[in-house]
Design a protein around this motif. Structure first.
Motif, PDB file in Angstrom:
ATOM      1  N   ARG A   1       9.118   1.865   4.932  1.00  0.00           N
ATOM      2  CA  ARG A   1       8.601   1.048   5.332  1.00  0.00           C
ATOM      3  C   ARG A   1       7.616   0.248   6.737  1.00  0.00           C
ATOM      4  O   ARG A   1       8.722   0.007   7.593  1.00  0.00           O
ATOM      5  CB  ARG A   1       8.436  -0.080   4.332  1.00  0.00           C
ATOM      6  CG  ARG A   1       9.100  -1.442   3.979  1.00  0.00           C
ATOM      7  CD  ARG A   1       9.488  -1.913   3.255  1.00  0.00           C
ATOM      8  NE  ARG A   1      10.345  -2.758   3.463  1.00  0.00           N
ATOM      9  CZ  ARG A   1      11.958  -3.180   2.910  1.00  0.00           C
ATOM     10  NH1 ARG A   1      11.858  -1.715   3.250  1.00  0.00           N
ATOM     11  NH2 ARG A   1      12.663  -3.697   3.548  1.00  0.00           N
TER      12      ARG A   1
ATOM     13  N   VAL B   1      -0.539   6.614   4.589  1.00  0.00           N
ATOM     14  CA  VAL B   1      -0.652   5.486   4.902  1.00  0.00           C
ATOM     15  C   VAL B   1      -0.415   4.553   6.053  1.00  0.00           C
ATOM     16  O   VAL B   1      -0.488   3.493   6.338  1.00  0.00           O
ATOM     17  CB  VAL B   1       0.873   4.264   4.182  1.00  0.00           C
ATOM     18  CG1 VAL B   1       0.597   5.073   2.283  1.00  0.00           C
ATOM     19  CG2 VAL B   1       2.436   4.817   4.154  1.00  0.00           C
TER      20      VAL B   1
ATOM     21  N   VAL C   1      -5.481   5.826  -0.106  1.00  0.00           N
ATOM     22  CA  VAL C   1      -4.501   5.485  -0.444  1.00  0.00           C
ATOM     23  C   VAL C   1      -4.292   5.522  -2.263  1.00  0.00           C
ATOM     24  O   VAL C   1      -5.174   5.904  -2.332  1.00  0.00           O
ATOM     25  CB  VAL C   1      -4.097   4.561  -0.153  1.00  0.00           C
ATOM     26  CG1 VAL C   1      -3.774   5.046   1.561  1.00  0.00           C
ATOM     27  CG2 VAL C   1      -4.242   3.524   0.282  1.00  0.00           C
TER      28      VAL C   1
ATOM     29  N   LEU D   1       3.049  -1.051   4.548  1.00  0.00           N
ATOM     30  CA  LEU D   1       2.671   0.315   4.660  1.00  0.00           C
ATOM     31  C   LEU D   1       3.954   0.646   3.591  1.00  0.00           C
ATOM     32  O   LEU D   1       5.131   1.422   4.719  1.00  0.00           O
ATOM     33  CB  LEU D   1       2.342   0.588   5.890  1.00  0.00           C
ATOM     34  CG  LEU D   1       0.923  -0.392   6.267  1.00  0.00           C
ATOM     35  CD1 LEU D   1       1.109   0.668   7.273  1.00  0.00           C
ATOM     36  CD2 LEU D   1      -0.330  -0.092   5.738  1.00  0.00           C
ATOM     37  N   SER D   2       3.932   1.189   2.531  1.00  0.00           N
ATOM     38  CA  SER D   2       5.523   1.542   1.428  1.00  0.00           C
ATOM     39  C   SER D   2       5.093   3.361   1.925  1.00  0.00           C
ATOM     40  O   SER D   2       4.629   3.746   1.345  1.00  0.00           O
ATOM     41  CB  SER D   2       5.445   1.207   0.433  1.00  0.00           C
ATOM     42  OG  SER D   2       6.176   1.592  -0.369  1.00  0.00           O
ATOM     43  N   ARG D   3       6.569   3.938   2.183  1.00  0.00           N
ATOM     44  CA  ARG D   3       6.976   5.432   2.609  1.00  0.00           C
ATOM     45  C   ARG D   3       8.030   5.198   1.955  1.00  0.00           C
ATOM     46  O   ARG D   3       9.550   6.125   1.998  1.00  0.00           O
ATOM     47  CB  ARG D   3       7.069   6.244   3.316  1.00  0.00           C
ATOM     48  CG  ARG D   3       5.348   6.236   4.501  1.00  0.00           C
ATOM     49  CD  ARG D   3       6.159   6.995   5.711  1.00  0.00           C
ATOM     50  NE  ARG D   3       4.095   7.475   6.278  1.00  0.00           N
ATOM     51  CZ  ARG D   3       4.731   7.797   7.931  1.00  0.00           C
ATOM     52  NH1 ARG D   3       5.719   7.727   8.248  1.00  0.00           N
ATOM     53  NH2 ARG D   3       3.415   8.096   8.092  1.00  0.00           N
TER      54      ARG D   3
ATOM     55  N   PRO E   1      -1.767   4.116   9.393  1.00  0.00           N
ATOM     56  CA  PRO E   1      -3.276   4.087   9.203  1.00  0.00           C
ATOM     57  C   PRO E   1      -3.970   5.230  10.997  1.00  0.00           C
ATOM     58  O   PRO E   1      -3.251   5.147  11.616  1.00  0.00           O
ATOM     59  CB  PRO E   1      -3.519   2.549  10.167  1.00  0.00           C
ATOM     60  CG  PRO E   1      -2.407   1.721  10.362  1.00  0.00           C
ATOM     61  CD  PRO E   1      -1.317   2.548   9.813  1.00  0.00           C
TER      62      PRO E   1
ATOM     63  N   ILE F   1       1.244  -1.146   0.066  1.00  0.00           N
ATOM     64  CA  ILE F   1       0.373   0.255  -0.069  1.00  0.00           C
ATOM     65  C   ILE F   1       1.229   1.428  -0.116  1.00  0.00           C
ATOM     66  O   ILE F   1       1.821   1.563   0.914  1.00  0.00           O
ATOM     67  CB  ILE F   1      -0.717  -0.271   1.482  1.00  0.00           C
ATOM     68  CG1 ILE F   1      -1.530  -0.766   1.086  1.00  0.00           C
ATOM     69  CG2 ILE F   1      -1.827   1.436   1.656  1.00  0.00           C
ATOM     70  CD1 ILE F   1      -2.960  -1.603   2.502  1.00  0.00           C
ATOM     71  N   SER F   2       0.762   2.041  -1.238  1.00  0.00           N
ATOM     72  CA  SER F   2       1.559   3.157  -1.198  1.00  0.00           C
ATOM     73  C   SER F   2       0.621   4.721  -1.161  1.00  0.00           C
ATOM     74  O   SER F   2      -0.163   4.520  -2.085  1.00  0.00           O
ATOM     75  CB  SER F   2       2.747   3.130  -2.387  1.00  0.00           C
ATOM     76  OG  SER F   2       2.286   2.913  -3.473  1.00  0.00           O
TER      77      SER F   2
ATOM     78  N   ALA G   1      -2.903  -0.372  -3.764  1.00  0.00           N
ATOM     79  CA  ALA G   1      -2.664  -1.355  -3.397  1.00  0.00           C
ATOM     80  C   ALA G   1      -3.019  -1.940  -4.393  1.00  0.00           C
ATOM     81  O   ALA G   1      -3.181  -2.520  -5.246  1.00  0.00           O
ATOM     82  CB  ALA G   1      -4.015  -1.514  -2.942  1.00  0.00           C
TER      83      ALA G   1
END
Length: 297
Positions: free
Chosen positions: A106, A21, A32, A100-102, A23, A16-17, A35
């Motif tokens: 992550r 992201v 977002v 949960l990707s940044r 929650p 998910i990016s 996904a």
């Protein structure tokens, strides 16, 4: 005869990016950008990366008799990896990881499912003896496999194979589970800086006889042995998602070993493979070919 045999986890990642992201609880709905269900599991990603580099690769893993299991076996096979040694468990679900990707960071949430259930009984000894290199992924997640690894890796080495193991993070944070006694059978130990520190430091690990390959992300990597330390820089790329970059790094290093390259070249190739894999979402979408990786090494 397999050039590379990977004993490892094979479970999908839901990446998910974009947007917020992280929650928020309290029934707050957030939007977002994307996904995506992709190949996950350190073992599967390493196997796919090696196959992309032209290495004849087989994966031994355990998946459930469910949608996620079928998705993984089909997707991994499409990359050229031999999955005939993978076992389907009709009682347990396939593990799954939500990422949960940044970009270069992550958060990871994993439901283990079958990940922890692979055991020595699922691994054909003839296959181990026939490989040129045996790699073990996610040591701390594969809890049932741990007790069989001394014999399996000893058999591989007795047959002339090289060996490696990637610790990944220990969710229990106890950081042993028999690893200390296993290290003499491990030719190369892969870990990141945090994992190496938790295991007592690179010098302590290297005294066991293993070569410690420390992954430093954008800062490159180091190879620590009893004889000293080698370092390599990582090429600069535009990072979209770092999921599986360390596994692609492993694939690059192993490919270099199997090609007979010197240690410094293996390290540079590994850094290139890890960096280039971050250009797309998921661990395998941007894995490079050997020619492409060599262009950045």
């Amino acid at each position: 005869m397999d050039q590379l045999l990977v004993l490892g986890d094979c479970n999908p990642d839901l990446v998910i990016s974009g947007g917020q992201v992280a929650p928020s609880f309290g029934q707050v709905e957030q939007l977002v950008d994307e996904a995506r269900l992709v190949i996950g599991g350190s073992g599967a990603i390493t196997a796919c990366g090696a196959a992309r580099l032209g290495v004849g690769t087989a994966l031994v893993s355990l998946v459930g008799d469910d949608h996620f299991g079928r998705f993984m076996l089909e997707a991994v096979a499409e990359t050229g990896v031999d999955v005939s040694g993978c076992v389907v468990d009709g009682e347990r679900p396939t593990g799954v990881t939500v990422v949960l990707s940044r970009g270069d960071d992550r958060a990871i949430l994993t439901a283990p499912g079958t990940i922890a259930e692979l055991s020595g009984e699922h691994v054909e000894l003839d296959r181990v003896r026939g490989a040129r290199h045996v790699h073990v992924s996610s040591y701390y997640l594969q809890t049932r496999l741990q007790s069989s690894l001394p014999d399996l890796l000893a058999a591989a080495r007795a047959a002339g194979a090289s060996t490696s193991l990637d610790t990944n993070w220990d969710p229990s944070e106890r950081w042993d589970s028999g690893l200390s006694s296993l290290l003499p059978t491990v030719g190369h130990l892969f870990c990141n800086e945090q994992e190496a520190a938790a295991l007592g430091g690179t010098d302590r690990l290297a005294r066991s006889g293993t070569s410690v390959v420390v992954k430093r992300g954008p800062q490159g990597a180091a190879l620590v042995t009893r004889g000293g330390t080698l370092e390599a820089a990582a090429p600069a790329v535009r990072t979209l998602d770092a999921t599986g970059a360390g596994d692609s790094f492993d694939a690059g290093f192993i490919a270099g070993l199997l090609a007979g390259r010197p240690a410094e070249q293996c390290l540079r190739l590994a850094c290139a493979c890890g960096a280039l894999s971050t250009r797309a979402l998921g661990g395998t979408a941007a894995q490079p070919t050997l020619d492409e990786a060599d262009g950045f090494a």
